[in-house]
Design a protein around this motif. Structure first.
Motif, short mmCIF file in Angstrom:
data_model
loop_
_atom_site.label_atom_id
_atom_site.label_comp_id
_atom_site.label_asym_id
_atom_site.label_seq_id
_atom_site.Cartn_x
_atom_site.Cartn_y
_atom_site.Cartn_z
N GLY A 97 3.91 -80.23 -88.82
CA GLY A 97 4.51 -80.79 -89.79
C GLY A 97 4.94 -79.98 -91.16
O GLY A 97 4.81 -79.38 -91.38
N VAL A 98 6.03 -80.59 -92.30
CA VAL A 98 6.64 -79.55 -92.67
C VAL A 98 6.14 -79.05 -93.81
O VAL A 98 6.41 -78.31 -94.95
CB VAL A 98 8.44 -79.90 -93.28
CG1 VAL A 98 9.30 -78.93 -94.47
CG2 VAL A 98 9.10 -80.40 -92.25
N HIS A 99 5.33 -79.53 -94.47
CA HIS A 99 4.43 -79.88 -95.39
C HIS A 99 3.90 -78.32 -95.24
O HIS A 99 3.66 -77.58 -95.77
CB HIS A 99 3.52 -81.10 -95.76
CG HIS A 99 4.16 -81.31 -96.56
ND1 HIS A 99 4.72 -82.62 -96.40
CD2 HIS A 99 4.85 -82.13 -98.25
CE1 HIS A 99 5.14 -83.52 -96.79
NE2 HIS A 99 5.20 -82.64 -98.27
N ALA A 100 3.29 -78.60 -94.22
CA ALA A 100 1.34 -77.44 -93.19
C ALA A 100 2.78 -76.25 -93.21
O ALA A 100 2.12 -74.78 -93.52
CB ALA A 100 1.60 -78.01 -92.28
N SER A 101 4.26 -76.52 -92.73
CA SER A 101 4.68 -75.11 -91.82
C SER A 101 4.39 -73.86 -93.76
O SER A 101 5.38 -73.45 -93.35
CB SER A 101 5.66 -75.63 -91.69
OG SER A 101 6.83 -76.03 -91.69
N LEU A 102 4.90 -74.85 -94.56
CA LEU A 102 6.13 -74.64 -96.04
C LEU A 102 4.70 -73.40 -96.48
O LEU A 102 4.61 -72.58 -96.69
CB LEU A 102 6.49 -75.54 -96.76
CG LEU A 102 7.12 -74.91 -97.94
CD1 LEU A 102 8.25 -73.74 -97.87
CD2 LEU A 102 7.46 -75.96 -98.62
N GLY A 103 3.68 -74.50 -96.53
CA GLY A 103 2.03 -73.80 -97.14
C GLY A 103 2.29 -72.95 -96.15
O GLY A 103 1.52 -71.82 -96.92
N PHE A 104 2.04 -72.43 -94.63
CA PHE A 104 2.12 -71.46 -94.42
C PHE A 104 2.73 -70.63 -94.23
O PHE A 104 2.17 -69.15 -94.76
CB PHE A 104 1.56 -71.88 -92.33
CG PHE A 104 0.32 -71.71 -91.93
CD1 PHE A 104 -0.91 -71.55 -92.66
CD2 PHE A 104 0.87 -73.36 -91.21
CE1 PHE A 104 -2.44 -72.60 -92.65
CE2 PHE A 104 -0.80 -74.62 -90.99
CZ PHE A 104 -2.09 -73.97 -91.27
N SER A 105 4.10 -70.95 -94.17
CA SER A 105 5.24 -69.83 -95.42
C SER A 105 4.91 -68.93 -95.99
O SER A 105 5.11 -67.65 -96.11
CB SER A 105 6.34 -70.27 -93.99
OG SER A 105 6.29 -70.75 -93.03
N THR B 153 18.86 -90.68 -107.32
CA THR B 153 18.87 -90.42 -108.70
C THR B 153 16.92 -88.59 -108.01
O THR B 153 17.72 -88.17 -108.21
CB THR B 153 18.89 -91.06 -109.50
OG1 THR B 153 20.40 -91.51 -109.72
CG2 THR B 153 18.90 -89.70 -111.42
N ALA B 154 16.35 -89.33 -107.77
CA ALA B 154 15.35 -89.02 -107.28
C ALA B 154 15.55 -88.08 -106.19
O ALA B 154 14.96 -86.89 -106.90
CB ALA B 154 14.10 -89.97 -107.18
N TYR B 155 15.96 -88.68 -105.81
CA TYR B 155 16.35 -87.42 -104.33
C TYR B 155 17.21 -86.87 -105.22
O TYR B 155 16.85 -85.07 -105.05
CB TYR B 155 16.42 -87.90 -103.44
CG TYR B 155 17.72 -87.36 -102.31
CD1 TYR B 155 16.23 -86.04 -101.19
CD2 TYR B 155 18.83 -87.19 -102.05
CE1 TYR B 155 16.86 -85.49 -100.21
CE2 TYR B 155 18.97 -86.14 -101.46
CZ TYR B 155 18.88 -85.37 -100.29
OH TYR B 155 18.66 -84.39 -99.34
N GLY B 156 18.02 -86.74 -105.79
CA GLY B 156 19.48 -86.17 -106.40
C GLY B 156 19.00 -84.90 -107.06
O GLY B 156 19.17 -83.56 -107.04
N ILE C 283 12.61 -84.64 -95.90
CA ILE C 283 11.38 -85.39 -95.93
C ILE C 283 10.10 -84.96 -97.27
O ILE C 283 9.71 -85.81 -97.42
CB ILE C 283 10.93 -83.97 -94.90
CG1 ILE C 283 11.68 -83.93 -93.53
CG2 ILE C 283 9.54 -84.17 -94.37
CD1 ILE C 283 11.36 -82.57 -92.63
N PHE C 284 10.78 -84.13 -98.37
CA PHE C 284 9.68 -83.95 -98.73
C PHE C 284 9.52 -85.04 -99.82
O PHE C 284 9.09 -85.71 -101.30
CB PHE C 284 9.40 -82.63 -100.19
CG PHE C 284 9.10 -81.62 -98.89
CD1 PHE C 284 8.40 -81.12 -98.68
CD2 PHE C 284 9.91 -80.45 -98.36
CE1 PHE C 284 7.74 -80.05 -98.40
CE2 PHE C 284 9.65 -79.37 -97.87
CZ PHE C 284 8.14 -79.13 -97.98
N ALA C 285 10.94 -85.20 -100.35
CA ALA C 285 11.36 -86.21 -101.08
C ALA C 285 10.56 -87.44 -100.91
O ALA C 285 10.30 -88.29 -101.97
CB ALA C 285 13.13 -86.47 -100.41
N HIS C 286 11.36 -87.39 -98.90
CA HIS C 286 9.82 -89.65 -98.56
C HIS C 286 9.22 -89.20 -99.01
O HIS C 286 8.27 -90.14 -99.93
CB HIS C 286 10.32 -89.05 -97.42
CG HIS C 286 10.08 -90.51 -96.62
ND1 HIS C 286 10.39 -91.84 -97.19
CD2 HIS C 286 8.61 -91.20 -96.56
CE1 HIS C 286 9.87 -92.91 -95.89
NE2 HIS C 286 8.58 -92.21 -95.87
#
Length: 463
Positions: A427-435, A310-313, A298-301
Motif C-alpha cells: 500500500g502506498v500509504h504504508a510505503s511512504l510512511g516507511f520511506s 479542484t480539490a485534487y488539483g 491514490i492519496f487524493a482518493h
C-alpha cells in the motif's frame, strides 16, 4: 575572512558551522583577487567587504537576473514537453512499462553522468555547455513534433527521445551552478542558489498549466513546436554575458579523465561536511523524491478528492507551491542561514511532513503538510548546494557539484522503488510512511556524521 574558502567576503554564519576539516588554508597575502575586472560591486554586495548580502541580492545583480528568468522559462518548457509527450505516448501505446521508463530515463542520466558533466564544466566555457543542453532540448522537441506530424512515432524512437531529454537536463546542471557562482560571488551565492531553485519551482508549477493550454488550444503537434520558443531566451542571453563560470577563479583547468575524477572522489570522502551534504540530498531524493506527485491520485482518493476536480488539483499544486512560497519567504526574511545544522533540520522537517502526510485522513492537514514540506525541501536542497559550492575547491567545483547532483537528482529514480513498487505490495500509504521514517533516521545519522567530524577536528585545530 572565511576559513572555508579564503574569501574575505564569505558569510560568517557558514564559517561558524563548517567543520575545521573543511577549512583549507587562506590564500597568502598578495594573492590575486578572485573578483573579475569590471564586476559591479564584486562579491561583497553594496555594503562593502564583509557586509551581509541584501535581500533578493541575485535579482539585483544585472548579470544574474536575466539568467534566472531564462532558466525559469527553460524549466517550464521542460515540463511542458512532459505534459504533451506523456499524453501522446499514453494515447498511442497504452503502455504502463513506458510510463515507468519515462521516470527512469529522466533521472538515471543524472545518476550516471553528472560527475562527468561536472568535469566538462570545470574545464570548458559553461555558457557553451548550457547552450548545448538547450539546443538538445530544442532538437528533442522538434523531433517529437515531426514524428507527431507524420504520425510515424514508434516506441523505440520515444525511448531514445526520452533518454536524450534526460541527458540535456543532466548536462545543464553543473554548468549552471558554476555560472551562478561566477555571476554573484561567494557572499551572494546563497541568494542566487535559493532564487534559482525558486524560479525553477515556478517553471515546474506553470509548466503543466501552460502545457495543458497548448495541448488543448493548439493540439500536441503545434504545441510541441511552440514549446521550442521557451528555450530561446536563455540560449540568446548566454551569447551576451561575459561570465563563463570561471572568471572569478584563477587556476589551471583540470583535465577530464577517470584519474582526476577518482582523486576528487577521494577528497570528497575525506571531508565529512561534503559527505553529509551529499548524503542529505540523496536521502530526500531516494526515499521521497518524485513519488508524491506520481502517487497523488491514490492519496487524493483516500482524502475524498479522488475526482479530477479542484480539490485534487490543489493537492497536486500545493507541494510545488510550497517551494515557491518558501523560497520567496526565506529570501525576504533571511531567517535560515546556509550552514550544516539548517540543512539537517530542514531535511528532517521534510521527512516528518511526508510521514504525517502518509498517515493523515484530513484534507486540510494534508494540504498544510504539503506546503510546509515544499518549503523544507527547497530549503534543504538550496542550503546543501550552497554549502557544497562554498567548500568545494575552485578547480574541482564542477565535479564536486556533479557528485552532489548524482545524489540529489539521480537518486530520484529510486523513489519509484521505495514508494512505488513497495506500495504495490503493502500500500502506498504504508510505503511512504516507511520511506519517510527512513529519511528521518538517515538525516539524523548524516547530522551526527558531520557533528563528529567537527568535534574530531576541533582538538587538532586548537593544538
Amino acid at each position: 575572512m572565511c576559513a572555508a574558502c579564503g574569501v574575505p567576503t564569505h558569510l560568517a554564519d557558514l564559517d561558524a558551522a563548517l567543520p575545521t576539516e573543511a577549512q583549507p588554508t587562506a590564500p597568502a597575502a598578495g594573492a590575486p583577487s578572485s573578483t573579475p575586472a569590471g564586476d559591479p560591486g564584486g562579491s561583497s554586495g553594496p555594503g562593502g567587504p564583509g557586509a551581509p548580502a541584501p535581500k533578493f541580492a541575485a535579482l539585483r545583480n544585472r548579470d544574474c537576473r536575466p539568467y534566472l528568468f531564462g532558466a525559469a522559462l527553460a524549466m517550464m518548457a521542460d515540463n511542458i514537453e512532459h505534459v504533451i509527450t506523456y499524453w501522446v505516448l499514453w494515447q498511442t501505446f497504452h503502455s504502463p512499462a513506458l510510463t515507468g521508463f519515462q521516470v527512469i530515463s529522466h533521472w538515471v542520466p543524472f545518476l550516471l553522468l553528472s560527475m562527468w558533466f561536472g568535469s566538462l564544466a570545470d574545464r570548458y566555457d559553461c555558457r557553451r555547455i548550457i547552450q548545448a543542453a538547450q539546443c538538445l532540448f530544442m532538437a528533442v522537441s522538434v523531433t517529437w513534433g515531426v514524428l507527431f506530424l507524420t504520425d510515424s512515432l514508434h516506441m523505440w524512437e520515444a525511448c531514445v527521445l526520452l533518454v536524450l531529454h534526460g541527458l540535456a537536463g543532466s548536462l545543464w546542471g553543473p554548468g549552471e551552478q558554476l555560472m551562478l557562482h561566477d555571476f554573484v560571488g561567494p557572499s551572494e551565492l546563497p541568494s542566487a542558489v535559493r532564487l534559482n531553485a525558486t524560479f525553477r519551482s515556478l517553471g515546474v508549477l506553470f509548466g503543466p498549466v501552460v502545457g495543458s493550454a497548448l495541448l488543448l488550444g493548439l493540439g500536441p503537434t503545434a504545441g510541441i513546436f511552440a514549446n521550442v520558443a521557451f528555450y530561446i531566451p536563455l540560449t540568446l542571453f548566454l551569447f551576451r554575458t561575459k561570465f563563463t563560470g570561471h572568471t572569478r577563479d584563477h587556476h589551471a583547468r583540470p583535465r577530464v579523465g577517470v584519474l582526476e575524477s577518482l582523486r576528487v572522489l577521494r577528497e570528497i570522502g575525506a571531508n565529512r561536511t561534503l559527505v553529509s551534504m551529499i548524503i542529505l540530498g540523496g536521502l530526500g531524493s531516494f526515499f521521497v523524491g518524485s513519488s508524491l506527485q506520481s502517487s497523488m491520485p491514490i492519496f487524493a482518493h483516500a482524502l475524498g478528492a479522488g475526482s479530477a476536480g479542484t480539490a485534487y488539483g490543489v493537492l497536486l499544486f500545493a507541494n510545488g507551491a510550497g517551494g515557491v512560497v518558501g523560497g520567496i519567504v526565506l529570501e525576504a526574511t533571511g531567517w535560515v542561514k546556509p550552514h550544516v545544522p539548517a540543512a539537517v533540520i530542514s531535511t528532517a522537517i521534510y521527512g516528518l511532513t511526508s510521514l504525517f502526510f502518509a498517515l493523515t485522513a484530513s484534507y486540510p492537514l494534508a494540504l498544510a503538510l504539503l506546503l510546509v514540506g515544499g518549503v523544507a525541501n527547497l530549503a534543504s536542497m538550496s542550503i546543501g548546494q550552497t554549502v557544497v559550492q562554498l567548500i568545494a575547491p575552485a578547480a574541482d567545483r564542477g565535479r564536486v557539484l556533479g557528485v552532489y547532483g548524482m545524489s540529489a537528482n539521480g537518486l530520484r529514480a529510486g523513489s519509484g522503488f521505495t514508494v512505488g513498487l513497495l506500495g504495490a505490495a503493502i500500500g502506498v500509504h504504508a510505503s511512504l510512511g516507511f520511506s519517510a521514517t527512513a529519511l528521518c533516521v538517515g538525516t539524523a545519522a548524516a547530522g551526527l556524521h558531520a557533528l563528529r567530524g567537527h568535534r574530531r577536528a576541533a582538538p587538532a585545530d586548537a593544538a
